[in-house]
Design an enzyme around this catalytic site. Structure first.
Site, mmCIF file in Angstrom:
data_model
loop_
_atom_site.group_PDB
_atom_site.id
_atom_site.type_symbol
_atom_site.label_atom_id
_atom_site.label_comp_id
_atom_site.label_asym_id
_atom_site.label_seq_id
_atom_site.Cartn_x
_atom_site.Cartn_y
_atom_site.Cartn_z
ATOM 1 N N ASP A 1 24.908 41.114 31.379
ATOM 2 C CA ASP A 1 24.683 40.847 32.787
ATOM 3 C C ASP A 1 24.237 42.628 33.128
ATOM 4 O O ASP A 1 23.793 42.660 34.232
ATOM 5 C CB ASP A 1 25.782 40.655 33.391
ATOM 6 N N ARG B 1 10.491 37.120 44.750
ATOM 7 C CA ARG B 1 11.965 37.343 44.358
ATOM 8 C C ARG B 1 12.498 37.490 43.749
ATOM 9 O O ARG B 1 13.607 37.468 43.353
ATOM 10 C CB ARG B 1 12.470 37.039 46.159
ATOM 11 N N LYS B 2 11.541 36.473 42.824
ATOM 12 C CA LYS B 2 12.568 35.754 41.251
ATOM 13 C C LYS B 2 12.112 37.226 39.847
ATOM 14 O O LYS B 2 10.845 37.114 40.467
ATOM 15 C CB LYS B 2 12.527 35.106 40.740
#
Length: 251
Positions: A171, A216-217
């Site tokens: 992450d 936005r992804k």
């Protein structure tokens, strides 16, 4: 604020150099005054706005970690004062949190604590005990690579790295990668497949690649392998969504 504290401390130093002050400091109460001076000496560095970079080599790094660091660092762009990067394919990313200026509490609070800020994955005082890592990015291929050395505090299965620690690093790497393309971002989805355990103390590579971007992804794929690429430890896909600074300020 740091400048003001520095001026105050220098003023105390000048005052103590005056002959009559040296006499006064022999009084029993002077110990408290000397303690105050020592405290003031520390404060300017505490309020320094330049954060410490935790991705630089230290004594805990093993030979494999150092070799890989030198390999990628040798291919980094070289910068001189007032000029753009010269040559090189990769860029080393500092391991501290530069997003505190957006933190709830305002810009002034963030400046005060900026000197102590870092990505939480490196928030351990003892070098080598947990996460030792450095990230490099290559913009032309939209790739990011992380060299990770896992310490003993990350143990899950006996002698091996905890799955949550691996997820944390994935992450961190993919999120850092995405934020460099369209900061700030938040993790919308993280899907992980664990293939083989990672021995504690070993060094692995975490490679992040941008698959596509839609508005936005940002879609990113990631894999964790042995340093020679012969063993696949973990595979993952991640989705990040860019958000506005005002969204962060609302807390």
């Amino acid at each position: 604020m740091a400048r003001s504290l520095g001026r105050i401390f220098r003023g105390f130093q000048s005052l103590c150099s005056v002959p009559f002050m040296k006499t006064e400091l022999s009084h029993p109460c002077s110990s408290m005054f000397r303690t105050s001076l020592r405290t003031m000496a520390v404060l300017p560095s505490f309020f320094s706005f330049k954060p410490r970079d935790f991705s630089l080599p230290n004594s805990s790094w093993g030979e494999e970690m150092m070799q890989l660091y030198k390999y990628y660092d040798s291919q980094c762009e070289v910068k001189t004062d007032g000029e753009e990067g010269q040559g090189g394919q990769w860029k080393r990313l500092p391991s501290y949190n530069r997003s505190l200026k957006y933190a709830t509490g305002g810009v002034y609070l963030s400046k005060i604590i900026q000197s102590k800020a870092r990505l939480f994955t490196r928030n351990v005082r003892n070098p080598g005990a947990a996460f030792e890592y450095v990230l490099f990015m290559r913009k032309d291929e939209q790739k990011c690579v992380c060299i990770l050395q896992a310490g003993h505090l990350l143990e899950g299965p006996p002698g091996h790295v905890h799955g949550g620690a691996i997820a944390t690093m994935i992450d961190t790497v993919t999120g850092t990668h995405a934020s460099l393309l369209c900061a700030p971002v938040v993790t919308a989805n993280l899907s992980i497949d664990y293939r083989s355990p990672i021995p504690l103390g070993s060094t692995v590579l975490i490679e992040s690649t941008v698959d596509k971007r839609e508005g936005r992804k940002t879609f990113i794929s990631c894999k964790v392998t042995s340093t020679d690429g012969s063993k696949l430890h973990t595979e993952a896909t991640a989705l990040f969504v860019s958000i506005s600074v005002s969204h962060l300020l609302r807390g």
